[in-house]
Design a protein around this motif. Sequence first.
Motif, PDB file in Angstrom:
ATOM      1  N   ALA A  74       0.692  -1.150   0.162  1.00 45.81           N
ATOM      2  CA  ALA A  74       0.063  -0.012   0.026  1.00 45.81           C
ATOM      3  C   ALA A  74       0.848   1.207   0.016  1.00 45.81           C
ATOM      4  N   PRO A  75       0.544   2.232  -0.923  1.00 46.73           N
ATOM      5  CA  PRO A  75       1.211   3.474  -0.960  1.00 46.73           C
ATOM      6  C   PRO A  75       1.388   4.134   0.474  1.00 46.73           C
ATOM      7  N   VAL A  76       0.406   4.223   1.046  1.00 48.97           N
ATOM      8  CA  VAL A  76       0.101   5.159   2.314  1.00 48.97           C
ATOM      9  C   VAL A  76      -0.114   4.158   3.354  1.00 48.97           C
ATOM     10  N   LYS A  77       0.581   4.090   4.656  1.00 48.21           N
ATOM     11  CA  LYS A  77       0.221   2.898   5.439  1.00 48.21           C
ATOM     12  C   LYS A  77      -0.437   3.329   6.573  1.00 48.21           C
ATOM     13  N   ALA A  78      -0.787   4.681   6.843  1.00 50.90           N
ATOM     14  CA  ALA A  78      -1.862   5.113   7.750  1.00 50.90           C
ATOM     15  C   ALA A  78      -2.292   6.518   7.329  1.00 50.90           C
ATOM     16  N   ALA A  79      -3.326   6.940   7.902  1.00 53.90           N
ATOM     17  CA  ALA A  79      -3.782   8.233   7.710  1.00 53.90           C
ATOM     18  C   ALA A  79      -4.116   8.542   9.200  1.00 53.90           C
ATOM     19  N   VAL A  80      -4.031  10.016   9.355  1.00 52.67           N
ATOM     20  CA  VAL A  80      -4.007  10.559  10.828  1.00 52.67           C
ATOM     21  C   VAL A  80      -5.095  11.741  10.554  1.00 52.67           C
ATOM     22  N   LEU A  81      -6.312  11.488  11.236  1.00 51.11           N
ATOM     23  CA  LEU A  81      -7.331  12.324  10.979  1.00 51.11           C
ATOM     24  C   LEU A  81      -7.865  12.990  12.332  1.00 51.11           C
ATOM     25  N   PRO A  82      -7.907  14.289  12.298  1.00 50.27           N
ATOM     26  CA  PRO A  82      -8.624  14.929  13.546  1.00 50.27           C
ATOM     27  C   PRO A  82     -10.221  14.882  13.172  1.00 50.27           C
ATOM     28  N   GLU A 141      -9.888   4.028  -1.176  1.00 44.35           N
ATOM     29  CA  GLU A 141      -9.745   3.912  -2.445  1.00 44.35           C
ATOM     30  C   GLU A 141      -8.097   3.975  -2.952  1.00 44.35           C
ATOM     31  N   ILE A 142      -7.311   4.273  -2.078  1.00 44.49           N
ATOM     32  CA  ILE A 142      -6.047   4.477  -2.186  1.00 44.49           C
ATOM     33  C   ILE A 142      -5.427   3.333  -1.361  1.00 44.49           C
ATOM     34  N   GLY A 143      -6.034   2.319  -0.558  1.00 46.19           N
ATOM     35  CA  GLY A 143      -5.600   1.185  -0.025  1.00 46.19           C
ATOM     36  C   GLY A 143      -4.874   1.281   1.153  1.00 46.19           C
ATOM     37  N   THR A 144      -5.228   2.556   1.926  1.00 43.46           N
ATOM     38  CA  THR A 144      -4.469   2.851   3.392  1.00 43.46           C
ATOM     39  C   THR A 144      -5.130   1.895   4.162  1.00 43.46           C
ATOM     40  N   PRO A 145      -4.068   0.890   4.799  1.00 43.31           N
ATOM     41  CA  PRO A 145      -4.753  -0.037   5.648  1.00 43.31           C
ATOM     42  C   PRO A 145      -5.323   0.414   6.879  1.00 43.31           C
ATOM     43  N   PHE A 146      -4.932   1.612   7.475  1.00 46.50           N
ATOM     44  CA  PHE A 146      -5.214   2.029   8.806  1.00 46.50           C
ATOM     45  C   PHE A 146      -5.486   3.429   8.897  1.00 46.50           C
ATOM     46  N   ALA A 147      -6.452   3.990   9.745  1.00 47.25           N
ATOM     47  CA  ALA A 147      -6.562   5.174   9.932  1.00 47.25           C
ATOM     48  C   ALA A 147      -6.912   5.511  11.651  1.00 47.25           C
ATOM     49  N   PHE A 148      -5.989   6.487  11.977  1.00 50.14           N
ATOM     50  CA  PHE A 148      -6.078   6.772  13.304  1.00 50.14           C
ATOM     51  C   PHE A 148      -6.826   8.094  13.386  1.00 50.14           C
ATOM     52  N   THR A 149      -8.012   8.038  14.211  1.00 47.63           N
ATOM     53  CA  THR A 149      -8.621   9.348  14.417  1.00 47.63           C
ATOM     54  C   THR A 149      -8.824   9.661  15.711  1.00 47.63           C
ATOM     55  N   ILE A 150      -8.233  11.275  15.890  1.00 48.35           N
ATOM     56  CA  ILE A 150      -8.494  11.762  16.934  1.00 48.35           C
ATOM     57  C   ILE A 150      -9.699  12.629  17.330  1.00 48.35           C
ATOM     58  N   ASP A 151     -10.294  12.182  18.585  1.00 52.38           N
ATOM     59  CA  ASP A 151     -11.862  12.653  18.729  1.00 52.38           C
ATOM     60  C   ASP A 151     -11.699  13.422  20.110  1.00 52.38           C
ATOM     61  N   GLU A 152     -12.841  13.477  20.520  1.00 52.47           N
ATOM     62  CA  GLU A 152     -13.096  13.996  21.839  1.00 52.47           C
ATOM     63  C   GLU A 152     -12.541  13.642  23.091  1.00 52.47           C
ATOM     64  N   GLN A 153     -12.833  12.083  22.867  1.00 54.31           N
ATOM     65  CA  GLN A 153     -12.236  11.245  24.014  1.00 54.31           C
ATOM     66  C   GLN A 153     -10.749  11.257  24.088  1.00 54.31           C
ATOM     67  N   THR A 154      -9.935  11.392  22.812  1.00 53.35           N
ATOM     68  CA  THR A 154      -8.477  11.457  22.902  1.00 53.35           C
ATOM     69  C   THR A 154      -8.136  12.766  24.064  1.00 53.35           C
ATOM     70  N   LEU A 155      -8.656  13.847  23.822  1.00 56.67           N
ATOM     71  CA  LEU A 155      -8.548  14.886  24.529  1.00 56.67           C
ATOM     72  C   LEU A 155      -8.646  14.491  26.014  1.00 56.67           C
ATOM     73  N   GLU A 156      -9.338  13.307  26.435  1.00 56.46           N
ATOM     74  CA  GLU A 156      -9.788  12.981  27.657  1.00 56.46           C
ATOM     75  C   GLU A 156      -8.955  12.116  28.271  1.00 56.46           C
ATOM     76  N   ASP A 157      -8.572  11.084  27.416  1.00 50.38           N
ATOM     77  CA  ASP A 157      -7.777   9.876  27.925  1.00 50.38           C
ATOM     78  C   ASP A 157      -6.646   9.347  27.234  1.00 50.38           C
ATOM     79  N   THR A 213      -8.800   6.115  18.220  1.00 54.46           N
ATOM     80  CA  THR A 213      -9.430   5.012  17.387  1.00 54.46           C
ATOM     81  C   THR A 213      -8.431   4.520  16.251  1.00 54.46           C
ATOM     82  N   VAL A 214      -8.237   3.214  16.088  1.00 55.20           N
ATOM     83  CA  VAL A 214      -7.530   2.663  14.839  1.00 55.20           C
ATOM     84  C   VAL A 214      -8.686   2.162  13.926  1.00 55.20           C
ATOM     85  N   ARG A 215      -8.899   2.229  12.802  1.00 54.43           N
ATOM     86  CA  ARG A 215      -9.852   2.032  11.950  1.00 54.43           C
ATOM     87  C   ARG A 215      -9.379   0.976  10.862  1.00 54.43           C
ATOM     88  N   ASP A 216      -9.614  -0.233  10.708  1.00 53.63           N
ATOM     89  CA  ASP A 216      -9.017  -1.438   9.867  1.00 53.63           C
ATOM     90  C   ASP A 216      -9.840  -1.238   8.598  1.00 53.63           C
TER      91      ASP A 216
END
Lengths: 452, 452
Positions: free
Chosen positions: A347-355, A397-413, A417-420
């Motif tokens: 895969a061209p991109v290994k992970a996405a980081v998404l706020p 669509e570009i085949g990125t296997p993992f996505a890390f999402t930063i959300d409200e809970q990130t700010l707390e604990d 999330t890692v999305r497969d």
Amino acid sequence: MTADALTMDKIVSLARRRGFVFPSSEIYGGLGSAYDYGHYGVLAKNNVKARWLEAMTQERDDIVALDSAIILNPRVWEASGHVAGFTDPLVDCRTCKLRFRADDLASAQCGRKPSKHPGETEECDLTEPRRFNLMFETHLGPMHETADKVYLRPETAQGIFVNFKNVLQLARRTPPFGIAQIGKSFRNEITPGNFLFRTREFEQMEMEYFVPPDEADRWYAYWIEERLGWYTRYGIRPGHLRVREHDADELSHYSKATSDIEYLFPIGWSELEGIANRGDFDLTQHSEHSGTKLEYVGPDGERYTPHVIEPAGGVDRALLAFLVDAYDEEVVAERERVVLRLHPRIAPVKAAVLPLIAKDEQMVSRARSLYEDLRRRHVVEYDDGGAIGRRYRRQDEIGTPFAFTIDEQTLEDDTVTVRDRDSLAQKRISIDSARAWMDDALERPWNTPKAG
Amino acid sequence: MTADALTMDKIVSLARRRGFVFPSSEIYGGLGSAYDYGHYGVLAKNNVKARWLEAMTQERDDIVALDSAIILNPRVWEASGHVAGFTDPLVDCRTCKLRFRADDLASAQCGRKPSKHPGETEECDLTEPRRFNLMFETHLGPMHETADKVYLRPETAQGIFVNFKNVLQLARRTPPFGIAQIGKSFRNEITPGNFLFRTREFEQMEMEYFVPPDEADRWYAYWIEERLGWYTRYGIRPGHLRVREHDADELSHYSKATSDIEYLFPIGWSELEGIANRGDFDLTQHSEHSGTKLEYVGPDGERYTPHVIEPAGGVDRALLAFLVDAYDEEVVAERERVVLRLHPRIAPVKAAVLPLIAKDEQMVSRARSLYEDLRRRHVVEYDDGGAIGRRYRRQDEIGTPFAFTIDEQTLEDDTVTVRDRDSLAQKRISIDSARAWMDDALERPWNTPKAG
């Protein structure tokens, strides 16, 4: 989705839409079956090459790398038989003025009656077949009259054979040992086509494995299995691969036996890679033409010309197979998604980081900091553009296997999330462990859930 | 050792002796200044390319990768000015029958009196200068009479410009943004030479950075500094680098300003990389010739043709500079050693694993197991051939930064020695921590002890 439902058009369209592959020189109307790789195409193609070279050299003790020039001394191609024999038989039609491969009229179209093959109508007036060499010629030196005619190499293999002695001496090798090379080759095909499948300019991955003559059959069988295993290891479905042994009348002049690893492309079963037993043809030819004895001399004085087993694959064709095999469409939560189920190491991109919320400064700050940490070692993307669902779809669509999402809970604990990509499962992990999690995810064996 | 004491011959000799670089087609007498890369050469060259692409794309948000074809539509080279203007002025000597660059007679040698320059003796009978194009020509299609004349690209840059619109649309970019490409180019030079410094077939690393016109000067200065920083980051001594701005009469037809980053090669200060302010020349030319408007249109309707800043380096030339700068000879314990003080991320092999006594089964077993562990992530070598001192010397010559030695004490307390290539310091670490130690050593900033 099943292979027969997948058309090449869908792959071409996705490749274009997401910037994997563009028609070359497009603003000038292109240049017949030539392609340029865009950002994700470059990254994916580099991964294909790196995985091949890794499997050939880093993971083994018996193969070294080589990168020979594209323009070699022209005598190389006399010795190899290419000047005399690397030809296609072509016929001209005096009526429609088109030219066809005489050995493949059945798949050509008459220029006047496109529903017919050349020769099928009375209008066709075909010449006798003439042989045309497939090597591109050019001239070395500033004037044609006095310059040397040279060729763009039609295969990387010969660059390996002419360096056999250098490697044998320097790398302190005893057969069996191999020399692996990746690089561009050029063939002046009259009928290129089917997207990346057949182009005049293409990239090869060839390895010449030099063995004692009496071990040739064993290593030939070994390399067929080894190469099959490489494709399945990186995600190709075993059911989409098969081995087809050439009949005696199909064999090239140099070959004692050849098997094609075929892949079920949208155009049907077609050659993905060839594994050939070249015998001692090449080393013998170059010994005779160069006057340099290319043989192995053992410590006890035993001497022989090694036989050669050659797994010869195409980078572009392999990438096409990886894309085709990875392509999937499915309906998730009543919406259709296109997903490339690429192996994480292809895969061209290994992970996405998404706020989650692009305007939330705290989320952005945490996301940027995770992104900076991850990209020290891996190709990752930071994306804050648009709704989260749309961002996931783009990464699918570009085949990125993992996505890390930063959300409200990130700010707390301090978890993310890692999305497969494949299962769509989401789990929370500590943000501090994300990098180690990625390292591990990219090294462990991987099986994608694919149909059939 | 000092730069002026280092001759190119020493580099050529080491490169040959250790299998970095061979003369191409050597068994056929070579092919004037063409080279093939052997195992360590391929690995080191791949590292140079990977570090460049990483610095351009993985470590930044504003540059994407591209890999365009070598053979483009020939109209590309009409638009770029190469068909008309990419020429050298050549003169023939009617007496000695040699051909020379008219603009560089001072560095040429008369064919009859090698101590003289052409024109310096009465024997010389020089023609008027004629202009010869440096592009290699070839023909697409199976017959010369009807085939299209095409060119091997003399630079990768034009493949970027003709894809400007594709990237702009797909990558959702706003200037400033860049497109980076690595690939082979070909120039039919009359006077190639100086080993890898000037060859007819060579590999480029070019990045075109598209900026708002009024920001061009600022980004031009920025990229000079950025590229200088890249070379020093990977080990080149700052004192061996300098920036030389072109005089107005030196500038290429497309350039508003150009600076060369020069390196102190054994042949003297010579161009390592050029940073050019190409203005809007290329996009304007391709807009006119292709009929496709190549401009940026902003969300508020503002539109302009971006200006282009181009850092253009050579892969082979950069590798040569890394080798030259790393080369050192010193006397250690009364024996001379040659050592390549390459940056660990440029070095072809990251570590060697050496069982002190090759016949000790327990040592071999521990060494093999460490080797298998390390090579899952890095290029490492296992070497059990010969005395330990000789094995160290061999690794020094190929620039391996670390050597792990398994000895008697390993069998007692599970530690190994790590030998540092540059300081020769040895310390013991736990064998279980070796892999993490390696990961860390390859990621931390690194300064080699180099003279001057």
